[in-house]
Design an enzyme around this catalytic site. Structure first.
Site, PDB file in Angstrom:
ATOM      1  CB  SER A  98      55.559  22.527  56.304  1.00 14.72           C
ATOM      2  OG  SER A  98      55.330  22.738  55.118  1.00 14.72           O
ATOM      3  CG  ASP A 134      60.828  26.643  52.154  1.00 14.13           C
ATOM      4  OD1 ASP A 134      60.446  25.657  51.458  1.00 14.13           O
ATOM      5  OD2 ASP A 134      60.876  26.760  53.513  1.00 14.13           O
ATOM      6  CG  HIS A 160      60.311  22.861  53.510  1.00 12.36           C
ATOM      7  ND1 HIS A 160      59.719  24.216  53.492  1.00 12.36           N
ATOM      8  CD2 HIS A 160      59.387  22.225  54.206  1.00 12.36           C
ATOM      9  CE1 HIS A 160      58.578  24.097  53.931  1.00 12.36           C
ATOM     10  NE2 HIS A 160      58.401  22.846  54.469  1.00 12.36           N
TER      11      HIS A 160
END
Length: 540
Positions: A251, A479, A509
Site C-alpha cells: 500500500s 483492490d 487489498h
C-alpha cells in the site's frame, strides 16, 4: 470526520479484521476537478517538509551505530496492537536518525525496529534483511510484522524479517494530536456535511485537530515526509550491514519504496510492491479512484453475498438494489444513530468506515454481512462499530493508536495541494457518481490538510529509478484501496527494465497474503532465487 485514508493499506488490517470479525493518495481516478484546490488560504508557519535531494553525508556516529537488540516489550498505546509482547523470536531495537537530513549532525529521532533472525531452514545461506512497510501511512510495523509473520515464514528461512515504525508513527517520535476523548468527539462530527452549519462544524473540527497536532508535535511535523522516511531506509540498510536494500512495501509502503528507488537506484536489491499507490495521481484523482475502488469491491461483495445467501443476504440481489439498501441505511443513520452493546452509537461516518474496513479482505465479507444484517433488521450497530474501531485504531478501552494522526501528518507533509470546502462542493457530483456509498466521504476527506502548518513537499512523488535492479509490482484487479491501474502506472514510472508488473485477478487489498499460490510462488522465486517474473505474469 473519518476520511478513507490514503493508501490505507495493511496497517495490520488482516490481523485487525480477524479480531473484529471474531472469525491510506491511492487510486486511479481520471476525473477532472470542477475547481482546483485552493492554496491562498494556507500560511505555513514551518518550513517545507523536505530538504533538497542533495543532502550532506551522514556522520559515522549514525552509519556505524550498533543496534542493541532485546526482547520486545508489549506495544505502546501509540502503536496499537493487542497489548501482548510478541515473544520469541522477535527482538526490538532503536535506530537513531537525523530529524532533519539537511542537518545530519543535529537533533536525532529514535526509530523503533523489530526483527526475526533468519532461521536457516533448508540449509540455504542467509541473503540479508528484508524490511517491510505495511502502509498507511501511519501503520506500526513493529506491531504488524509479528501479527502477519505466518504469511512470510518461507522468506524468513533466508532473510531476517525486519520492520519499523516510520518517523511520526507509533514509538518513532509518534505524532500526537487529540487525546482519546477529544478524538471521539472529533469523530462524531459529520464527515459528509449536508448544510452550511455542518460544513462549518467540519471546518472547525479540522482546524482544532490541526492546532492540536501543531501544539503537541510541532517539532517533528516538518520532517515526517516520505523522502525523509526513504532516507531512513538507507540508513537502516547500512546499519543492518546490507550492501543492497531488500524491501517489501504494501500500500503506502509502495510509494515509500518507489521514492527510495528514485533516490538510491544503485542500492536496490530485491524490492516488492504490493497493493500499489498510483504515483501519477494527485490527491483529488486518488480519492476519486479510491471511491470507485471501494464501490467496485462493495459490488463484488454484494454479488457474492447474493449467490451464497440468496434472499437472506442483507443487500438482496446486489447491484442497484444493494446499493440503495446501504444508502438508505446511511441516510437513516445521519439523523438517528443506532445503539450498540456499549455506551457508544453507530453514526453514519462510523458505518461507512466499518463497511470500508470489511472490504479490505475477502475473509471479512461474512463479518460485513453480519454487520449489515444487524443494522438493517435488528437496528443495532455493534459489528459495524467494531469494524470501524479496528480501522481507526481504537481499542476496546477507548484508547487510540496514533495511526490517524500520523496518516494526516505524513500525507500533509507530502502533498502540496490544499482543498477547501468550496473546492469539495464543486467535486461532489463526480464523487457521488463514482460511489453513492463512499463518494461524499472520500471527497470531504480532501479538506483534512487545509490549514496544515507545514507546506507539502510536492505535487506528486518522484519514483523514476533508472539504473535500479528489477522491481516487482503487484496489482490486484479487485483492490478497493489501491485500484489495479496504479500498479501499471507505478511500473511505467519506475522505468523500462525496472518495474515488472504481476497481476492477481482477485479480491481485497494487496495480493501476496491472499493465499494465491501462483502469486506467492512468483514473488518467493524473485526474493529467494533471484528469478524475476516475466512481464505481464497473471495469476487467478
Amino acid at each position: 470526520m473519518h476520511p478513507v485514508v490514503r493508501g490505507a493499506g495493511a496497517l495490520g488490517l488482516a490481523a485487525v479484521l480477524a479480531t473484529a470479525t471474531a472469525a491510506c493518495e491511492s487510486g486511479s481516478g481520471t476525473g477532472t476537478a470542477a475547481s482546483g484546490p485552493s492554496t491562498a488560504s494556507v500560511a505555513p508557519s514551518t518550513p517545507a517538509a523536505t530538504a533538497s535531494p542533495a543532502v550532506p553525508p551522514l556522520p559515522a556516529s549514525l552509519t556505524g551505530q550498533q543496534l542493541d537488540w532485546q526482547p520486545c516489550p508489549a506495544p505502546s498505546t501509540a502503536q496499537g496492537g493487542d497489548g501482548a509482547a510478541p515473544g520469541a523470536p522477535w527482538e526490538c531495537a532503536t535506530l537513531k536518525a537525523p530529524l532533519d537530513y539537511g542537518k545530519p549532525d543535529g537533533q536525532t529521532v529514535d526509530l523503533a525496529l523489530i526483527r526475526a533472525v533468519a532461521t536457516g531452514t533448508g540449509g540455504q545461506p542467509r541473503i540479508g534483511s528484508l524490511i517491510y512497510n505495511f502502509g498507511g501511512p501511519g501503520g506500526s510495523g513493529v506491531v504488524t510484522l509479528p501479527a502477519l509473520a505466518k504469511d512470510y515464514a518461507d522468506l524468513n528461512a533466508r532473510y531476517d524479517l525486519v520492520s519499523f515504525d516510520p518517523r511520526g508513527v507509533g514509538n518513532s517520535a509518534g505524532v500526537r494530536c487529540l487525546d482519546d476523548a477529544a478524538t471521539d468527539a472529533s469523530a462524531a462530527v459529520d464527515g459528509s456535511p449536508d448544510d452550511p452549519a455542518e460544513v462549518t462544524a467540519l471546518d472547525a473540527a479540522n482546524s482544532g485537530y490541526t492546532a492540536a497536532c501543531e501544539q503537541n508535535s510541532g517539532t517533528v511535523l516538518p520532517y515526517v515526509d516520505t523522502v525523509s522516511a526513504a532516507r531512513d531506509l538507507d540508513l537502516m540498510r547500512q546499519v543492518l550491514g546490507d550492501a543492497k536494500l531488500h524491501y517489501f512495501g504494501i500500500s503506502y509502503g509502495t510509494e515509500l519504496g518507489g521514492v527510495y528507488a528514485h533516490q538510491y537506484p544503485g542500492n536496490v536489491g530485491h524490492l516488492v510492491m504490493d497493493g500499489v499507490v498510483d504515483p501519477t495521481k494527485d490527491p483529488e484523482q486518488s480519492a476519486l479512484g479510491q471511491a470507485k475502488g471501494f464501490q467496485l469491491a462493495l459490488e463484488n461483495y454484494m454479488k457474492a453475498c447474493a449467490a451464497q445467501a440468496g434472499p437472506s443476504c442483507p443487500t438482496g440481489q446486489g447491484g442497484d438494489e444493494g446499493t440503495r439498501r446501504i444508502t438508505d441505511l446511511l441516510a437513516s443513520l445521519d439523523s438517528a444513530p443506532l445503539p450498540t452493546d456499549g455506551p457508544r452509537v453507530l453514526t453514519q461516518d462510523l458505518a461507512v468506515l466499518g463497511i470500508a474496513a470489511a472490504l479490505y479482505n475477502q475473509n471479512s465479507w461474512n463479518a460485513l454481512s453480519v454487520g449489515l444484517q444487524e443494522a438493517m433488521q435488528n437496528r443495532t450497530g455493534t459489528t459495524l462499530l467494531a469494524l470501524a474501531d479496528a480501522y481507526g485504531g481504537r481499542d476496546q478501552q477507548g484508547h487510540y493508536s496514533n495511526q490517524s494522526a500520523a496518516n494526516r501528518a505524513i500525507s500533509c507533509a507530502d502533498d502540496r495541494s490544499r482543498y477547501t470546502a468550496t473546492d469539495v462542493q464543486g467535486l461532489l457530483p463526480a464523487f457521488r457518481q463514482a460511489s453513492p456509498v463512499f463518494g461524499d466521504f472520500t471527497a470531504w476527506g480532501l479538506t483534512s490538510c487545509n490549514g496544515w502548518p507545514v507546506r507539502g513537499s510536492a505535487d506528486l512523488p518522484e519514483v523514476s529509478a533508472p539504473g535500479s535492479a528489477p522491481i516487482v509490482v503487484i496489482g490486484n484487479t479487485g483492490d478497493p484501496a489501491t485500484p489495479y491501474e496504479g500498479a501499471g502506472a507505478m511500473a511505467r514510472q519506475l522505468g523500462a527494465g525496472v518495474g515488472v508488473q504481476v497481476t492477481l485477478q482477485g479480491q481485497g487489498h494487496g495480493g501476496y497474503d491472499s493465499g494465491n499460490a501462483c502469486l506467492k510462488q512468483a514473488v518467493d522465486q524473485y526474493l529467494l532465487a533471484d528469478r524475476v517474473p516475466a512481464e505481464g505474469t497473471t495469476c487467478s
